[in-house]
Design a protein around this motif. Structure first.
Motif: not given
Lengths: 358, 305
Positions: A4, B29, B34, B298
């Protein structure tokens, strides 16, 4: 997390919108802008120049622009994109595009490039810029005349010669009115971040400055000065809307005539690599009306403008004393020569600050 | 004394948008999503917030427009990343790029217009107390709201059952699903909350901070908010420390330049990032000594029925 963060970095480098009108055998002219065309400052003025160009020669040319193109390696990709789209004359309108433009220019000798405010040229790459320090000199006169506290606030973008020469011209002028004038300088280290520019203006005013000058692009500082009842100068374009009782004047970039002239040369086949550095006399920039000041200050500003335009007054007339108290070498006879101004990397006497990186 | 008060006021103004946007992203989150689209949601919130305030003359309605715009943007993300299980990183980045373009389009007609910024509260007597008077009793509504918001989020995450379930989704969506919790629905709400906060944070810029709209005016604040969430190790308390510290160092470095302390300005400009990272890393080391990232952050979740 690594993924990320990489993505985050990638995101910071992705930007740019393409806009184009299409037609066949017209000359294609491309523009690369560092900000959005609606920034009301630097990029906005370049786009006004482009629009003037379209108005004048619209039947013979078509223009394309890429906005929000970050300076640095990514610019190269954007410039090449314009080349591959068939543009034969490309204006890259920010200092930070210098090396990228040169690199692409060497790769495509048949395409002509025009780089704003840089100093590197090639047989197919011109440079063009304006002598804004002349405008800054006039602003310095006004600022010293209007300041009650004797402290000027100056918001800089990056400590590059163009900005430094502006600060020096301002101070040299201000000292002729008030020898004890002080200037507080804050570097934003960005050309465009309205929030940060506003914060810098607040800090300067909180520290006693009552005239704010800026070398960053948004009208945020003007608005803060207006809120706090102080005075300020606009930058690049007319900002009086953001401070009707605040703006003293503003340096207005007027690129239109230059763009028209260069495109005409390209159409006529007479384009060649040149270095254009125009001042008030060549209409590369203009001064916004002198407002919010008494008549004598206005007259002083107008007289100075006329004298500079006529070549009778030079902001960097010798002797010029550096911060160390020693006179600066006078390479241009009775004044600094263009090279010294274009490469200016010192402060003049009377600035109690250190030039970053010196 | 006045200067100190002025500095504190400037710090609050600079920190508030970061705090609001980061609070929203923290909740998203913690639920395991994410969303890198914070910058995009913020800038659309800024454009719509300004449009709302300009059209109606009301800052409150402007803020509402910003919240709605941010929420709608986040729904696009939720549809792609949660509904269609598209990669979250790619979707978030796309949302940012889309948002920057969209905000330019929405805001094009409003560039160059100005509005009266959000009024500051003024409680007589109390607001005149030196140093803290205006800081505590003379701020605009956004500042008070941001403090209430982060306190509310802390209470929700650690003191309510719903908050516990949300955190469970973020740590192990398979278990949460097995226990019968609607993981995707919970995550959608969390993402929408994140969008609403980002939209409000964006709207704060043209409504209170610099009362005009210019394309790109968020200037990377969404990315800073994202980074703050990570460096605060997903803890609301540390997030407050991080956001205010970042704002404080940003403002103090400007003042230090004005005073002429002689440190290169390039270093000073890097200082907010450096100081925030160092302090937050030290804080996390002192407490836990390990990463506290939501374990499922994520990752794509497709319920297997």
């Amino acid at each position: 997390m690594r993924k990320s963060l990489l993505a985050l970095a990638a995101g910071l480098f992705l930007a740019g919108n393409v806009s184009a009108t299409s037609a066949a055998d017209k000359l294609k002219v491309g523009f690369i802008y560092v900000g959005p065309i609606g920034d009301l400052g630097w990029t906005y003025q370049h786009d006004l120049g482009r629009q003037a160009l379209v108005k004048e020669l619209g039947d013979k040319i078509e223009t394309t622009y890429l906005e929000n193109v970050p300076e640095g390696p990514d610019a190269e990709r954007s410039i090449e994109q314009l080349v591959r789209a068939g543009n034969k004359l490309i204006f890259t309108t920010s200092f930070g595009y210098m090396d990228s433009t040169l690199k692409v220019a060497k790769k495509y000798p048949n395409v002509h490039f025009e780089h704003a405010t840089g100093y590197k040229r090639n047989p197919n790459m011109s440079t063009y810029s304006a002598k804004w320090y002349q405008g800054r000199y006039i602003q310095g006169l006004i600022a010293a005349k209007m300041s009650k506290s004797g402290v000027l606030g100056y918001i800089g973008s990056f400590p590059i010669p163009e900005v430094v020469s502006g600060i020096n011209a301002t101070m040299l002028a201000a000292q002729t009115i008030n020898p004890n004038i002080k200037v507080k300088i804050i570097w934003a280290n960005t050309w465009f971040d309205p929030g940060k520019e506003a914060d810098a203006a607040k800090a300067l005013i909180d520290q006693g400055a009552d005239v704010i000058m800026q070398h960053t692009d948004s009208p945020a500082a003007m608005q803060i000065a207006s809120e706090r009842g102080k005075l300020a100068f606009g930058q690049d374009s007319e900002m009086i809307k953001f401070g009707p009782k605040t703006q003293l004047t503003s340096i207005l970039d007027t690129w239109g005539p230059y763009y028209i002239e260069r495109v005409k040369a390209e159409l006529a086949g007479t384009w060649k690599s040149e270095d254009t550095w125009g001042g008030l006399d060549s209409h590369m920039f203009a001064m916004a009306p002198y407002t919010n000041m008494p008549d004598d200050a206005k007259k002083m500003a107008e007289d100075a403008q006329a004298a500079i335009t006529a070549g009778k007054l030079h902001p960097f007339k010798c002797p010029i004393v550096g911060q160390d108290g020693k006179p600066v070498e006078c390479k241009g006879g009775d004044r600094l020569d263009d090279g010294q101004i274009l490469g200016m990397n010192f402060y003049v006497k009377g600035i109690d600050d250190k030039l970053p990186g010196k | 004394m006045e200067l100190v008060e002025a500095i504190i006021l400037a710090v609050l103004a600079a920190s508030t948008p970061l705090l609001i946007a980061a609070t929203g992203e923290l909740v998203a989150e913690r639920s395991g999503v994410l969303n890198l689209g914070v910058e995009g949601m913020m800038i659309v919130g800024a454009a719509c917030g300004f449009a709302g305030a300009w059209l109606t003359g009301s800052i409150f309605i402007g803020a509402l427009f910003g919240i709605i715009a941010g929420t709608l943007m986040s729904l696009i993300f939720a549809l792609m990343a949660l509904g269609l299980a598209v990669n979250q990183v790619a979707t978030g980045l796309a949302l940012t790029i889309f948002g920057i373009g969209l905000s330019g389009l929405i805001g094009a007609g409003f560039v160059g217009e100005r509005i009266t910024p959000a009024v500051h509260l003024y409680i007589p007597v109390l607001a005149d107390i030196p140093l803290i008077g205006r800081v505590l009793f003379g701020e605009d509504g956004f500042v008070y709201f941001s403090v209430a918001l982060i306190a509310g989020v802390w209470w929700f995450l650690y003191r309510t059952r719903a908050g516990l379930i949300l955190r469970a989704c973020g740590d192990n969506h398979v278990s949460a699903h097995a226990l019968g919790y609607p993981v995707l629905r919970i995550r959608t709400f969390a993402v929408m909350f994140g969008g609403a906060c980002a939209g409000l944070a964006g709207a704060y810029l043209p409504l209170a901070y610099t009362p005009f709209f210019i394309p790109g005016m968020t200037a990377g604040r969404g990315w800073i908010a994202l980074a703050l969430v990570v460096f605060s190790s997903w803890q609301p308390g540390r997030l407050v420390v991080g956001a205010y510290l970042f704002g404080a160092v940003t403002i103090l470095q400007l003042h230090a330049q004005g005073w002429g302390v002689g440190i290169p300005s390039q270093f000073m400009s890097a200082l907010p990032y450096l100081a925030t990272v160092i302090v937050l890393v030290l804080l996390s080391r002192a407490r836990t000594g390990g990463s506290t990232a939501p374990a499922a952050l994520g990752t794509v979740f497709v319920p297997d029925r």
